[in-house]
Design a protein around this motif. Structure first.
Motif, PDB file in Angstrom:
ATOM      1  N   LYS A  76       0.669  -1.120   0.149  1.00 16.76           N
ATOM      2  CA  LYS A  76       0.023  -0.024   0.081  1.00 16.76           C
ATOM      3  C   LYS A  76       0.906   1.403   0.084  1.00 16.76           C
ATOM      4  N   GLY A  77       2.236   1.033  -0.267  1.00 18.68           N
ATOM      5  CA  GLY A  77       2.923   2.179  -0.242  1.00 18.68           C
ATOM      6  C   GLY A  77       3.882   2.888   1.072  1.00 18.68           C
ATOM      7  N   LEU A  78       3.757   2.213   1.826  1.00 14.59           N
ATOM      8  CA  LEU A  78       4.378   2.447   3.238  1.00 14.59           C
ATOM      9  C   LEU A  78       5.409   1.656   3.304  1.00 14.59           C
ATOM     10  N   ARG A  79       6.616   2.070   4.374  1.00 12.66           N
ATOM     11  CA  ARG A  79       7.868   1.458   4.662  1.00 12.66           C
ATOM     12  C   ARG A  79       7.999   1.414   5.981  1.00 12.66           C
ATOM     13  N   ARG A  80       8.699   0.345   6.423  1.00 14.08           N
ATOM     14  CA  ARG A  80       8.980   0.103   7.663  1.00 14.08           C
ATOM     15  C   ARG A  80      10.119   0.544   8.309  1.00 14.08           C
ATOM     16  N   VAL A  81      10.138   1.507   9.501  1.00 17.39           N
ATOM     17  CA  VAL A  81      11.220   2.083   9.864  1.00 17.39           C
ATOM     18  C   VAL A  81      11.564   1.886  11.659  1.00 17.39           C
ATOM     19  N   ASP A  82      12.663   2.107  11.986  1.00 17.66           N
ATOM     20  CA  ASP A  82      12.751   1.652  13.651  1.00 17.66           C
ATOM     21  C   ASP A  82      12.471   2.903  14.369  1.00 17.66           C
ATOM     22  N   THR A  83      12.782   4.092  13.990  1.00 19.03           N
ATOM     23  CA  THR A  83      12.802   5.294  14.860  1.00 19.03           C
ATOM     24  C   THR A  83      11.845   6.201  14.063  1.00 19.03           C
ATOM     25  N   GLN A  84      10.994   6.936  14.654  1.00 19.28           N
ATOM     26  CA  GLN A  84       9.959   7.895  14.408  1.00 19.28           C
ATOM     27  C   GLN A  84       9.185   7.626  13.120  1.00 19.28           C
ATOM     28  N   PRO A  85       8.273   6.481  13.200  1.00 21.22           N
ATOM     29  CA  PRO A  85       7.674   6.304  12.445  1.00 21.22           C
ATOM     30  C   PRO A  85       6.350   6.966  12.400  1.00 21.22           C
ATOM     31  N   ASP A  86       5.477   7.216  11.040  1.00 21.50           N
ATOM     32  CA  ASP A  86       4.485   8.030  11.221  1.00 21.50           C
ATOM     33  C   ASP A  86       2.877   7.256  11.708  1.00 21.50           C
ATOM     34  N   LEU A  87       3.162   5.851  11.620  1.00 24.36           N
ATOM     35  CA  LEU A  87       2.042   4.898  12.172  1.00 24.36           C
ATOM     36  C   LEU A  87       2.681   3.954  13.189  1.00 24.36           C
ATOM     37  N   MET A  88       2.329   3.693  14.211  1.00 24.12           N
ATOM     38  CA  MET A  88       2.592   2.505  15.181  1.00 24.12           C
ATOM     39  C   MET A  88       1.713   1.536  14.911  1.00 24.12           C
ATOM     40  N   MET A  89       1.856   0.063  14.830  1.00 25.67           N
ATOM     41  CA  MET A  89       1.387  -0.907  14.678  1.00 25.67           C
ATOM     42  C   MET A  89       1.072  -1.789  15.980  1.00 25.67           C
ATOM     43  N   ASN A  90      -0.167  -1.637  16.745  1.00 28.39           N
ATOM     44  CA  ASN A  90      -0.472  -2.408  17.658  1.00 28.39           C
ATOM     45  C   ASN A  90      -1.263  -3.501  17.411  1.00 28.39           C
ATOM     46  N   ILE A  91      -0.693  -4.712  17.916  1.00 27.21           N
ATOM     47  CA  ILE A  91      -1.393  -5.855  17.357  1.00 27.21           C
ATOM     48  C   ILE A  91      -1.805  -6.714  18.871  1.00 27.21           C
ATOM     49  N   GLY A  92      -3.035  -7.125  18.738  1.00 28.06           N
ATOM     50  CA  GLY A  92      -3.504  -8.244  19.908  1.00 28.06           C
ATOM     51  C   GLY A  92      -3.845  -9.674  19.248  1.00 28.06           C
ATOM     52  N   ILE A  93      -3.318 -10.606  20.015  1.00 26.05           N
ATOM     53  CA  ILE A  93      -3.722 -11.805  19.467  1.00 26.05           C
ATOM     54  C   ILE A  93      -4.502 -12.603  20.824  1.00 26.05           C
ATOM     55  N   ALA A  94      -5.717 -13.224  20.318  1.00 26.30           N
ATOM     56  CA  ALA A  94      -6.121 -14.036  21.112  1.00 26.30           C
ATOM     57  C   ALA A  94      -6.521 -15.718  20.693  1.00 26.30           C
ATOM     58  N   VAL A  95      -6.341 -16.499  21.437  1.00 27.74           N
ATOM     59  CA  VAL A  95      -6.546 -17.981  21.065  1.00 27.74           C
ATOM     60  C   VAL A  95      -7.214 -18.515  22.026  1.00 27.74           C
ATOM     61  N   ASP A  96      -8.369 -19.090  21.809  1.00 28.86           N
ATOM     62  CA  ASP A  96      -9.136 -19.913  22.626  1.00 28.86           C
ATOM     63  C   ASP A  96      -9.532 -21.094  22.215  1.00 28.86           C
ATOM     64  N   GLU A  97      -9.614 -22.293  23.047  1.00 30.50           N
ATOM     65  CA  GLU A  97      -9.969 -23.417  22.543  1.00 30.50           C
ATOM     66  C   GLU A  97     -11.539 -23.622  22.703  1.00 30.50           C
ATOM     67  N   LYS A  98     -12.395 -23.950  21.817  1.00 28.13           N
ATOM     68  CA  LYS A  98     -13.700 -23.973  21.654  1.00 28.13           C
ATOM     69  C   LYS A  98     -14.343 -25.310  21.473  1.00 28.13           C
ATOM     70  N   THR A  99     -15.585 -25.588  22.057  1.00 26.78           N
ATOM     71  CA  THR A  99     -16.060 -27.030  21.817  1.00 26.78           C
ATOM     72  C   THR A  99     -17.107 -26.979  20.653  1.00 26.78           C
ATOM     73  N   GLN A 100     -17.105 -27.645  19.722  1.00 31.17           N
ATOM     74  CA  GLN A 100     -18.203 -27.856  18.666  1.00 31.17           C
ATOM     75  C   GLN A 100     -19.276 -28.583  19.195  1.00 31.17           C
ATOM     76  N   THR A 101     -20.426 -28.262  19.170  1.00 35.68           N
ATOM     77  CA  THR A 101     -21.504 -29.079  19.825  1.00 35.68           C
ATOM     78  C   THR A 101     -22.628 -29.307  18.476  1.00 35.68           C
ATOM     79  N   ARG A 102     -23.543 -30.387  18.931  1.00 33.02           N
ATOM     80  CA  ARG A 102     -24.845 -30.270  18.112  1.00 33.02           C
ATOM     81  C   ARG A 102     -26.056 -30.600  19.134  1.00 33.02           C
ATOM     82  N   GLU A 103     -26.896 -30.055  18.641  1.00 30.00           N
ATOM     83  CA  GLU A 103     -28.163 -30.250  19.556  1.00 30.00           C
ATOM     84  C   GLU A 103     -28.991 -31.544  19.332  1.00 30.00           C
TER      85      GLU A 103
END
Length: 180
Positions: A76-103
């Motif tokens: 999309k035209g951006l480049r990654r830098v280590d200092t003084q970026p225009d945008l900071m990327m914050n990422i959250g990750i969640a992993v949950d174990e689920k149970t598949q059921t049937r009625e």
């Protein structure tokens, strides 16, 4: 007959895309947000919750996630830098174990009468399998104003085979950032 071949291929491609286990839950830009106003980005710390093991495999997948995000932003035209970026990327990750059921219900799973006088039958949820669901929450933060300018959430079922995980991460980030 040759005209049917491209049509069949297109139909199979669309059917395969419809079966994807990855879905974009939400994308929310800030008012007046335009990606063209930014030129550089950097990653901030990654937060993780749920049933995520803190192992070398997990760290390698986080690096793969960062690479997939970086690829989409570079496209999309951006480049990654280590200092003084225009945008900071914050990422959250969640992993949950689920149970598949049937009625169970009376129409499809009728009870068998065994001869007991006090027999009763109730509809109930029966577990049929377990799976892991992952959610990735990406925030783009304007570093000068310290303000979130875009949020995107994608979720999907995590494959049991680790080899397929990176392909699914790439597909999920492509879907998410296509909405940016």
């Amino acid at each position: 007959m040759k005209a049917l071949t491209p049509a069949c291929f297109f139909f199979l491609l669309m059917a395969g895309a419809a079966c994807s286990s990855i879905r974009v839950v939400k994308t929310e830009p800030a008012p007046n947000f335009a990606l063209s106003n930014y030129r550089t980005f950097a990653f901030s710390d990654i937060e993780s919750t749920g049933d995520i093991p803190q192992s070398g495999f997990y760290r390698s997948q986080v690096d793969g996630l960062k690479a997939a995000i970086e690829k989409q932003l570079v496209n999309k035209g951006l480049r990654r830098v280590d200092t003084q970026p225009d945008l900071m990327m914050n990422i959250g990750i969640a992993v949950d174990e689920k149970t598949q059921t049937r009625e169970t219900n009376f129409r499809t799973d009728p009870p068998y009468y065994i001869g007991q006088r006090r027999y009763s039958w109730r509809s109930q949820e029966i577990p049929v399998g377990k799976y892991r669901q992952g959610t990735i929450d990406v925030h783009l933060i304007d570093s000068k104003r310290n303000e979130m300018v875009w949020q995107g959430i994608v979720e999907g079922v995590i494959p049991k085979k680790p080899g397929k995980l990176q392909k699914q991460i790439d597909e999920g980030m492509e879907k998410l950032f296509s909405k940016l």
